[in-house]
Design a protein around this motif. Structure first.
Motif, PDB file in Angstrom:
ATOM      1  N   SER A 120      63.404  23.924  64.470  1.00 25.38           N
ATOM      2  CA  SER A 120      62.499  24.172  63.336  1.00 25.38           C
ATOM      3  C   SER A 120      61.843  22.864  62.919  1.00 25.38           C
ATOM      4  O   SER A 120      62.263  21.779  63.354  1.00 25.38           O
ATOM      5  N   GLY A 121      60.866  22.972  62.056  1.00 24.65           N
ATOM      6  CA  GLY A 121      60.251  21.776  61.491  1.00 24.65           C
ATOM      7  C   GLY A 121      61.235  21.018  60.612  1.00 24.65           C
ATOM      8  O   GLY A 121      61.223  19.779  60.567  1.00 24.65           O
ATOM      9  N   SER A 122      62.085  21.760  59.922  1.00 21.86           N
ATOM     10  CA  SER A 122      63.096  21.116  59.078  1.00 21.86           C
ATOM     11  C   SER A 122      64.045  20.289  59.935  1.00 21.86           C
ATOM     12  O   SER A 122      64.369  19.142  59.597  1.00 21.86           O
ATOM     13  N   THR A 177      55.423  19.315  47.754  1.00 20.52           N
ATOM     14  CA  THR A 177      55.426  19.853  49.104  1.00 20.52           C
ATOM     15  C   THR A 177      56.556  20.861  49.231  1.00 20.52           C
ATOM     16  O   THR A 177      57.277  21.125  48.262  1.00 20.52           O
ATOM     17  N   ALA A 225      61.644  20.740  52.619  1.00 17.80           N
ATOM     18  CA  ALA A 225      62.298  20.228  53.829  1.00 17.80           C
ATOM     19  C   ALA A 225      62.419  18.693  53.932  1.00 17.80           C
ATOM     20  O   ALA A 225      63.505  18.197  54.243  1.00 17.80           O
ATOM     21  N   ASP A 264      55.434  13.963  58.389  1.00 18.12           N
ATOM     22  CA  ASP A 264      55.652  15.405  58.335  1.00 18.12           C
ATOM     23  C   ASP A 264      54.311  16.077  58.651  1.00 18.12           C
ATOM     24  O   ASP A 264      53.420  16.151  57.798  1.00 18.12           O
ATOM     25  N   ALA A 291      54.011  19.218  59.648  1.00 11.32           N
ATOM     26  CA  ALA A 291      54.275  20.656  59.704  1.00 11.32           C
ATOM     27  C   ALA A 291      53.023  21.492  59.422  1.00 11.32           C
ATOM     28  O   ALA A 291      52.834  22.551  60.004  1.00 11.32           O
ATOM     29  N   GLN A 292      52.173  21.003  58.518  1.00 12.90           N
ATOM     30  CA  GLN A 292      51.002  21.795  58.125  1.00 12.90           C
ATOM     31  C   GLN A 292      49.721  21.300  58.779  1.00 12.90           C
ATOM     32  O   GLN A 292      48.637  21.783  58.453  1.00 12.90           O
ATOM     33  N   SER A 302      56.219  21.731  62.794  1.00 10.48           N
ATOM     34  CA  SER A 302      56.866  23.036  62.601  1.00 10.48           C
ATOM     35  C   SER A 302      56.068  24.108  63.328  1.00 10.48           C
ATOM     36  O   SER A 302      54.838  24.102  63.287  1.00 10.48           O
ATOM     37  N   LYS A 318      52.417  28.757  60.332  1.00 14.17           N
ATOM     38  CA  LYS A 318      51.758  27.453  60.503  1.00 14.17           C
ATOM     39  C   LYS A 318      50.557  27.597  61.451  1.00 14.17           C
ATOM     40  O   LYS A 318      50.416  28.608  62.140  1.00 14.17           O
TER      41      LYS A 318
HETATM   42  C1  LIG Z   1      56.961  24.433  56.917  1.00 15.81           C
HETATM   43  C2  LIG Z   1      57.231  23.046  56.519  1.00 15.81           C
HETATM   44  C3  LIG Z   1      58.380  22.353  56.929  1.00 15.81           C
HETATM   45  C4  LIG Z   1      59.546  23.007  57.593  1.00 15.81           C
HETATM   46  O1  LIG Z   1      59.282  23.668  58.737  1.00 15.81           O
HETATM   47  P1  LIG Z   1      60.258  24.874  59.203  1.00 15.81           P
HETATM   48  O2  LIG Z   1      59.817  25.078  60.620  1.00 15.81           O
HETATM   49  O3  LIG Z   1      59.984  26.025  58.322  1.00 15.81           O
HETATM   50  O4  LIG Z   1      61.642  24.382  59.110  1.00 15.81           O
HETATM   51  C5  LIG Z   1      58.492  21.021  56.612  1.00 15.81           C
HETATM   52  N1  LIG Z   1      57.551  20.390  55.890  1.00 15.81           N
HETATM   53  C6  LIG Z   1      56.450  21.027  55.457  1.00 15.81           C
HETATM   54  C7  LIG Z   1      55.441  20.264  54.687  1.00 15.81           C
HETATM   55  C8  LIG Z   1      56.261  22.375  55.739  1.00 15.81           C
HETATM   56  O5  LIG Z   1      55.166  23.001  55.291  1.00 15.81           O
END
Ligand SMILES: *Cc1c(COP(=O)(O)O)cnc(C)c1O
Length: 369
Positions: A59-61, A85, A88, A157, A159-160, A181, A186
């Motif tokens: 996962s992103g986390s 934010t 995570a 990070d 993720a977005q 992520s 996403k």
């Molecule tokens: C979605 C997200 C994460 C975590 O990603 P997961 O895949 O849901 O664990 C981390 N940081 C940000 C800013 C996110 O939007």
């Protein structure tokens, strides 16, 4: 008209014919965790981010947690991040036994404010996690210059923001690692959980590959305190189909953003600010208005439900109530959280749907004028 806030099945319909054979191949082959698709996806994402290595994780986390672990963040260290934010990044710092140091955001981009970062650096600061919020890169020039002066590591990070660039450079290519992520909503989403760490550092990549499989150097030989955080072949196969469309999808998001901004330009609200030299990939398109809660209800009654990101900054969350933070500590983050309203944003939105959202918002402000 109804405009769903998100619509993942609409995307599935557009690529069904490409996806199904790939999914079937994985099922038939019977190799389900890590493997060829994961390796190829790692190469493809690394290429997209202009770095040498990608390491697929769960996962992103987990990408954030394993990245902090791989660069040696430990008990007693301080790591700076944003309170505006998803939780995570803060969680990953806590999991290392390190101290979460929040600093306030920029009022226009909602990204971490480099001026505030500089004030929070101490002898114990070991890393900064800038979040490229809503699809727009944080102020990486200023952040990298703080990092270089103080010998602090940057864990991005992303993720977005996969596909976003800052002065022509992709996010994920600035820090020691970029954390991605593949959560389904996403910009590049799997059909389940998934994530990746990208890095140019061969040693960090090597350690990450051990950490994701219980710290093994070879099977049943455990050299590090590790995790179970592997990416599976099914998700990787799906993501490899989708990554081919990412650029086109991101461009469509930007086109929708332009349409919103043009349509809403004369109203008493603020549209997203795009910093110069940024390619914003609009994971989220959010407006600011003093009448947020009223507008939210007005829209939802007219077939346009929305979700607030983020209604409560992290420093005010219950989980952190035994820390020293209080209301007023990060005034910009607090103010934005009261005014922000995300609008529907995904590549499959039609222009008619976007125009309906615009007209509905216009009627809200006209009716009440
Ligand atoms: C979605 C997200 C994460 C975590 O990603 P997961 O895949 O849901 O664990 C981390 N940081 C940000 C800013 C996110 O939007």
């Amino acid at each position: 008209m109804n405009v769903p806030f998100l619509n993942l099945s609409a995307q599935y319909e557009t690529i069904k014919n490409e996806l199904l054979p790939e999914v079937e191949k994985v099922l038939a082959k019977g190799h389900y965790i890590l493997g060829k698709n994961v390796e190829e996806l790692e190469n493809e994402v690394a290429l997209l981010c202009n770095v040498k290595y990608g390491v697929g994780v769960n996962s992103g986390s987990d990408a954030l947690t394993l990245a902090l672990k791989a660069i040696g963040i430990n008990n007693g260290d301080e790591v700076i991040t944003t309170p505006f934010t998803y939780i995570a990044p803060a969680e990953s710092i806590y999991q290392m036994g390190a101290k979460i140091v929040f600093c306030d955001i920029d009022s226009k981009t909602f990204n971490i404010n480099p001026i505030e970062i500089a004030k929070k650096i101490t002898k114990k600061t070991r890393a900064i996690i800038p979040v490229h919020l809503f699809g727009q890169a944080a102020a990486m020039d200023e952040i990298m210059s703080i990092a270089n002066k103080t010998n602090v590591k940057i864990v991005e990070d992303c993720a977005q923001a996969i596909g976003a660039t800052y002065e022509g450079k992709p996010v994920g290519s600035f820090g020691i690692t970029g954390c991605i992520s593949f959560y389904p909503t996403k910009n590049l989403g799997a059909a389940g959980d998934g994530g990746m760490v990208v890095t140019d550092d061969p040693e960090v990549a090597r350690v990450l590959k051990m950490l994701r499989v219980h710290g093994v150097s070879k099977r049943y030989h455990h050299d590090l305190h590790g995790y179970n955080s592997r990416l599976d072949e099914m998700q990787a196969a799906i993501l490899r189909v989708k990554i081919k469309h990412l650029n086109q999808w991101n461009n469509r998001r930007a086109e929708i953003a332009k349409r919103y901004t043009l349509g809403l330009s004369k109203l008493p609200l603020e549209c997203p600010y795009i910093a110069p030299n940024n390619k914003h990939v609009f994971h989220v398109y959010a407006i600011l208005t003093d009448r947020r809660d009223e507008l939210l209800e007005f829209l939802s009654k007219r077939g346009i439900p929305t979700i607030i990101y983020y209604p409560k900054p992290l420093h005010l969350q219950k989980v952190y109530e035994d820390m020293d933070w209080k209301e007023g500590d990060f005034p910009v983050a607090e103010s934005v959280s009261k005014k922000i309203l995300p609008l529907p944003m995904y590549p499959e939105l039609t222009n008619e749907q976007v125009d309906y959202v615009i007209e509905t918002i216009k009627s809200f402000f006209n009716i009440s004028d």
